[in-house]
Design an enzyme around this catalytic site. Structure first.
Site, PDB file in Angstrom:
ATOM      1  N   LYS A  10       5.510   7.621  12.070  1.00  0.00           N
ATOM      2  CA  LYS A  10       4.161   7.431  12.596  1.00  0.00           C
ATOM      3  C   LYS A  10       4.189   7.422  14.139  1.00  0.00           C
ATOM      4  O   LYS A  10       5.265   7.364  14.744  1.00  0.00           O
ATOM      5  CB  LYS A  10       3.588   6.127  12.020  1.00  0.00           C
ATOM      6  N   TYR A  50      -4.398   9.972   3.464  1.00  0.00           N
ATOM      7  CA  TYR A  50      -4.575   8.601   2.977  1.00  0.00           C
ATOM      8  C   TYR A  50      -5.813   8.458   2.085  1.00  0.00           C
ATOM      9  O   TYR A  50      -6.365   7.364   1.971  1.00  0.00           O
ATOM     10  CB  TYR A  50      -4.666   7.639   4.160  1.00  0.00           C
ATOM     11  N   ASN A 113       3.802  -0.018  11.386  1.00  0.00           N
ATOM     12  CA  ASN A 113       5.020  -0.132  10.581  1.00  0.00           C
ATOM     13  C   ASN A 113       5.910   1.116  10.578  1.00  0.00           C
ATOM     14  O   ASN A 113       6.711   1.322   9.669  1.00  0.00           O
ATOM     15  CB  ASN A 113       4.701  -0.655   9.170  1.00  0.00           C
ATOM     16  N   HIS A 116       6.103   6.315   7.096  1.00  0.00           N
ATOM     17  CA  HIS A 116       5.483   6.495   5.779  1.00  0.00           C
ATOM     18  C   HIS A 116       6.481   7.148   4.838  1.00  0.00           C
ATOM     19  O   HIS A 116       7.242   8.024   5.253  1.00  0.00           O
ATOM     20  CB  HIS A 116       4.261   7.419   5.903  1.00  0.00           C
ATOM     21  N   GLU A 127       1.794  15.313  -1.225  1.00  0.00           N
ATOM     22  CA  GLU A 127       1.936  15.161   0.230  1.00  0.00           C
ATOM     23  C   GLU A 127       2.730  16.329   0.831  1.00  0.00           C
ATOM     24  O   GLU A 127       2.391  16.830   1.903  1.00  0.00           O
ATOM     25  CB  GLU A 127       2.580  13.809   0.546  1.00  0.00           C
TER      26      GLU A 127
HETATM   27  P1  DAT Z   1       2.972   2.073   2.268  1.00  0.00           P
HETATM   28  O1  DAT Z   1       2.876   2.703   3.635  1.00  0.00           O
HETATM   29  O2  DAT Z   1       4.076   1.055   2.209  1.00  0.00           O
HETATM   30  O3  DAT Z   1       3.037   3.082   1.153  1.00  0.00           O
HETATM   31  P2  DAT Z   1       0.185   1.670   1.485  1.00  0.00           P
HETATM   32  O4  DAT Z   1       0.238   3.050   0.920  1.00  0.00           O
HETATM   33  O5  DAT Z   1      -0.305   0.585   0.590  1.00  0.00           O
HETATM   34  O6  DAT Z   1       1.623   1.217   2.046  1.00  0.00           O
HETATM   35  O7  DAT Z   1      -0.720   1.655   2.786  1.00  0.00           O
HETATM   36  C1  DAT Z   1      -0.616   2.692   3.735  1.00  0.00           C
HETATM   37  C2  DAT Z   1      -0.587   2.072   5.114  1.00  0.00           C
HETATM   38  O8  DAT Z   1      -1.814   1.380   5.339  1.00  0.00           O
HETATM   39  C3  DAT Z   1       0.497   1.033   5.327  1.00  0.00           C
HETATM   40  O9  DAT Z   1       1.733   1.613   5.691  1.00  0.00           O
HETATM   41  C4  DAT Z   1      -0.082   0.199   6.415  1.00  0.00           C
HETATM   42  C5  DAT Z   1      -1.575   0.218   6.125  1.00  0.00           C
HETATM   43  N1  DAT Z   1      -1.962  -0.953   5.351  1.00  0.00           N
HETATM   44  C6  DAT Z   1      -1.696  -1.202   4.043  1.00  0.00           C
HETATM   45  N2  DAT Z   1      -2.191  -2.376   3.648  1.00  0.00           N
HETATM   46  C7  DAT Z   1      -2.788  -2.911   4.740  1.00  0.00           C
HETATM   47  C8  DAT Z   1      -3.483  -4.118   5.012  1.00  0.00           C
HETATM   48  N3  DAT Z   1      -3.678  -5.046   4.056  1.00  0.00           N
HETATM   49  N4  DAT Z   1      -3.965  -4.308   6.258  1.00  0.00           N
HETATM   50  C9  DAT Z   1      -3.787  -3.391   7.226  1.00  0.00           C
HETATM   51  N5  DAT Z   1      -3.128  -2.227   7.052  1.00  0.00           N
HETATM   52  C10 DAT Z   1      -2.643  -1.993   5.824  1.00  0.00           C
HETATM   53 MG    MG Z   2       1.643   4.404   0.475  1.00  0.00          MG
END
Ligand code: DAT
Ligand code: MG
Length: 149
Positions: A10, A50, A113, A116, A127
């Site tokens: 990212k 997303y 974070n 991805h 993807e």
């Molecule tokens: P991951 O990236 O571990 O697959 P995800 O697909 O649930 O996690 O979410 C995509 C991204 O969205 C994640 O890397 C960070 C952001 N995100 C997820 N949950 C969040 C939350 N509760 N508050 C803020 N950002 C969040």
């Molecule tokens: Mg995810």
């Protein structure tokens, strides 16, 4: 075909100079790099990537973040690479990511974070098709039999 996953560094990971570190961890594990590009993405493209999260309250902030600078998009290949890739990356919230994972070692907040990774073989297929319509590069490592029995 061997399993493939989509991994994206990212904008914060690019800005912080973590590109080499991330690539190195996947390479040293024994996975094969099958696609790689640095690019800025449009808002609509980030929203598509997303799309499963479009109803979440953090969605627009997440999209703002992804379009805030270039990302490094990659295809990695190898046995169980989707699940193992998620383990290398660590838990979504860096506060819960174990030390030794990328997020555990290099991140603090969930909205920064660093990386991805596809969460299933099915999302990896979707993807990879979105980010690499040209498909993966075609090459095989000559070290294969030193890594796989
Ligand atoms: P991951 O990236 O571990 O697959 P995800 O697909 O649930 O996690 O979410 C995509 C991204 O969205 C994640 O890397 C960070 C952001 N995100 C997820 N949950 C969040 C939350 N509760 N508050 C803020 N950002 C969040
Ligand atoms: Mg995810």
């Amino acid at each position: 075909m061997a399993e493939q996953t989509f991994i994206m560094i990212k904008p914060d990971g690019v800005q912080r100079g973590l590109v080499g570190e991330v690539i190195s961890r996947f390479e040293k594990k024994g996975f094969y790099l099958k696609g790689l590009k640095l690019q800025n993405v449009e808002r609509a493209f980030a929203e598509k990537h997303y799309s499963d999260l479009s109803a979440k309250p953090f969605f627009s902030g997440l999209v703002d973040y992804i379009v805030s600078g270039p990302v490094v998009a990659m295809i990695w290949e190898g046995k169980n690479v989707v699940l193992t890739g998620r383990k290398i990356i660590g838990a979504t919230n860096p506060a819960q990511s174990e030390p030794g994972t990328i997020r555990g070692d290099f991140a603090i907040d969930i909205g920064r974070n660093v990386i991805h990774g596809s969460d299933s073989v099915e999302s990896a297929t979707k993807e990879i098709a979105l980010w690499f319509p040209e498909g993966p590069a075609n090459w095989q490592s000559s070290l294969h039999s030193w890594i796989y029995e």
